[in-house]
Design a protein around this motif. Structure first.
Motif, short mmCIF file in Angstrom:
data_model
loop_
_atom_site.label_atom_id
_atom_site.label_comp_id
_atom_site.label_asym_id
_atom_site.label_seq_id
_atom_site.Cartn_x
_atom_site.Cartn_y
_atom_site.Cartn_z
N VAL A 135 0.96 -1.26 0.01
CA VAL A 135 0.04 0.17 -0.05
C VAL A 135 0.90 1.19 -0.02
CG1 VAL A 135 -1.78 1.32 1.45
CG2 VAL A 135 -1.82 -1.08 0.88
N GLY A 136 1.81 1.10 0.79
CA GLY A 136 2.84 2.46 1.08
C GLY A 136 3.62 2.64 -0.36
N ASP A 137 3.94 1.51 -1.23
CA ASP A 137 4.61 2.01 -2.48
C ASP A 137 3.71 2.43 -3.25
OD1 ASP A 137 7.18 1.01 -1.35
OD2 ASP A 137 6.75 -0.83 -2.54
N GLN A 138 2.47 1.92 -3.40
CA GLN A 138 1.27 2.57 -4.49
C GLN A 138 0.92 3.80 -4.12
OE1 GLN A 138 0.42 0.98 -7.05
NE2 GLN A 138 1.38 -1.03 -6.62
N VAL A 139 0.69 4.19 -2.76
CA VAL A 139 0.28 5.55 -2.57
C VAL A 139 1.36 6.56 -2.70
CG1 VAL A 139 -0.34 7.16 -0.58
CG2 VAL A 139 -1.42 4.80 -0.82
N MET A 140 2.60 6.02 -2.37
CA MET A 140 3.86 6.92 -2.57
C MET A 140 4.02 7.37 -4.15
SD MET A 140 4.82 8.45 0.17
CE MET A 140 4.22 8.28 1.79
N ALA A 141 4.05 6.10 -4.94
CA ALA A 141 4.22 6.56 -6.44
C ALA A 141 3.27 7.42 -6.85
CB ALA A 141 4.31 5.12 -6.88
N LEU A 142 1.86 7.22 -6.76
CA LEU A 142 0.97 8.02 -7.13
C LEU A 142 1.04 9.57 -6.65
CD1 LEU A 142 -2.12 5.57 -6.95
CD2 LEU A 142 -0.96 6.36 -9.00
N LEU A 143 1.48 9.70 -5.50
CA LEU A 143 1.57 10.94 -5.05
C LEU A 143 2.78 11.66 -5.75
CD1 LEU A 143 1.41 10.83 -0.97
CD2 LEU A 143 -0.24 11.92 -2.66
N LEU A 144 3.73 10.77 -6.04
CA LEU A 144 5.05 11.43 -6.86
C LEU A 144 4.47 11.98 -7.97
CD1 LEU A 144 8.14 9.16 -5.68
CD2 LEU A 144 8.08 11.66 -6.01
N LEU A 145 3.56 11.03 -8.94
CA LEU A 145 3.35 11.08 -10.00
C LEU A 145 2.42 12.49 -10.26
CD1 LEU A 145 3.43 10.36 -13.07
CD2 LEU A 145 1.29 9.06 -12.39
N SER A 146 1.53 12.66 -9.14
CA SER A 146 0.76 13.81 -9.09
C SER A 146 1.65 14.99 -8.94
CB SER A 146 -0.21 13.59 -7.91
OG SER A 146 -0.88 14.99 -7.58
N ALA A 147 2.55 15.24 -8.02
CA ALA A 147 3.39 16.13 -7.65
C ALA A 147 4.22 16.53 -8.88
CB ALA A 147 4.48 15.81 -6.42
N ALA A 148 5.07 15.56 -9.59
CA ALA A 148 5.75 15.81 -10.73
C ALA A 148 4.92 16.64 -11.94
CB ALA A 148 6.32 14.55 -11.23
N SER A 149 3.74 15.77 -11.86
CA SER A 149 2.81 16.50 -12.97
C SER A 149 2.51 18.09 -12.83
CB SER A 149 1.58 15.80 -13.33
OG SER A 149 1.78 14.49 -13.60
N ALA A 150 2.19 18.30 -11.39
CA ALA A 150 1.91 19.70 -11.14
C ALA A 150 2.91 20.52 -11.17
CB ALA A 150 1.30 19.58 -9.62
N GLY A 151 4.16 20.08 -11.15
CA GLY A 151 5.41 20.94 -11.10
C GLY A 151 5.67 21.09 -12.52
N ALA A 152 5.58 20.00 -13.31
CA ALA A 152 5.96 20.39 -14.76
C ALA A 152 5.22 21.18 -15.55
CB ALA A 152 5.81 18.75 -15.47
N SER A 153 3.86 21.28 -14.92
CA SER A 153 2.97 22.48 -15.60
C SER A 153 3.68 23.83 -15.71
CB SER A 153 1.53 22.35 -15.14
OG SER A 153 1.57 22.58 -13.83
N LEU A 154 4.41 24.06 -14.27
CA LEU A 154 4.81 25.36 -13.94
C LEU A 154 6.09 25.91 -14.73
CD1 LEU A 154 3.33 27.06 -12.06
CD2 LEU A 154 5.21 26.94 -10.56
N SER A 155 7.22 24.82 -14.76
CA SER A 155 8.61 25.43 -15.14
C SER A 155 9.23 24.04 -15.88
CB SER A 155 9.28 26.16 -14.33
OG SER A 155 10.50 26.46 -14.81
N PRO A 156 9.54 23.79 -17.03
CA PRO A 156 10.18 22.63 -17.28
C PRO A 156 11.70 23.04 -17.45
CG PRO A 156 9.21 23.62 -19.19
CD PRO A 156 8.59 24.52 -18.11
N TYR A 157 12.02 24.06 -17.04
CA TYR A 157 13.31 24.45 -17.45
C TYR A 157 14.25 24.73 -16.09
CZ TYR A 157 11.40 25.40 -21.95
OH TYR A 157 10.77 25.41 -23.03
#
Length: 193
Positions: A135-157
């Motif tokens: 459960v921990g691996d699944q939750v942390m992986a999905l939180l990471l994907l969500s955070a990375a997607s949110a950050g990528a929308s702001l600045s890719p450089y």
């Protein structure tokens, strides 16, 4: 003449009386004819599979995946800290927070699994540990994907882009660990049935 599938057979391959030749490898062992060699290499392939399976059950592969995730989450965290005024942007704050959570989670699990491998003693009962890992691996992986997607929308450089890239790499390594912990989860509960 044609075979049962409807394909035509060349005339030189048809025996007298209209009989079809036997398919390749259909020699009769009882009549003393030898079958052609197969590609089976004995038990070495089975033993190699068992060795790989033992590594998965012992947790060496999941330890490596989590150590890589720990390294990448540490890099994500450090790159986010070096961005001036990163706290003004909610997406960057989100990436920073999730990187911190994942870093702590993977550090604890790397320590626990490393202790189990080195000493052979379990810190957490296996039934509870399997649930926590899965459960921990699944939750942390999905939180990471969500955070990375949110950050990528702001600045890719720049440093922000490097931090987002490290966050995605953390996701991939943690998802590999999640696949292995899912295998262990399924294997453990299949034994109970």
């Amino acid at each position: 003449m044609s075979n049962p599938e409807g394909e035509s057979i060349p005339a030189e391959n048809v025996k007298e009386g209209g009989e079809l030749p036997p398919p390749p490898g259909a020699a009769d062992v009882e009549a003393g004819q030898v079958r052609p060699e197969s590609n089976f290499r004995g038990l070495s392939s089975v033993e190699k599979f068992k060795k790989d399976e033992d590594l998965m059950r012992k947790g060496v592969l999941v330890l490596i995946c989590r150590a890589v995730a720990l390294f990448f989450s540490f890099l994500t965290f450090m790159l986010m800290v070096t961005i001036s005024n990163f706290s003004y942007y909610t997406a960057f704050s989100y990436v920073f927070t999730i990187a911190l959570f994942v870093m702590v989670y993977t550090a604890v699990l790397v320590g626990i699994k490393g202790h189990e491998i080195l000493t052979g003693q379990q810190i957490i009962k296996s039934e509870i540990g399997i649930w926590i890992e899965f459960v921990g691996d699944q939750v942390m992986a999905l939180l990471l994907l969500s955070a990375a997607s949110a950050g990528a929308s702001l600045s890719p450089y720049g440093q922000a882009g490097a931090s987002i890239c490290m966050s995605f790499l953390t996701f991939f390594s943690l998802e590999a660990a999640a696949l292995i912990s899912g295998y262990n989860f399924a294997f453990h509960f299949a034994k109970l049935l």
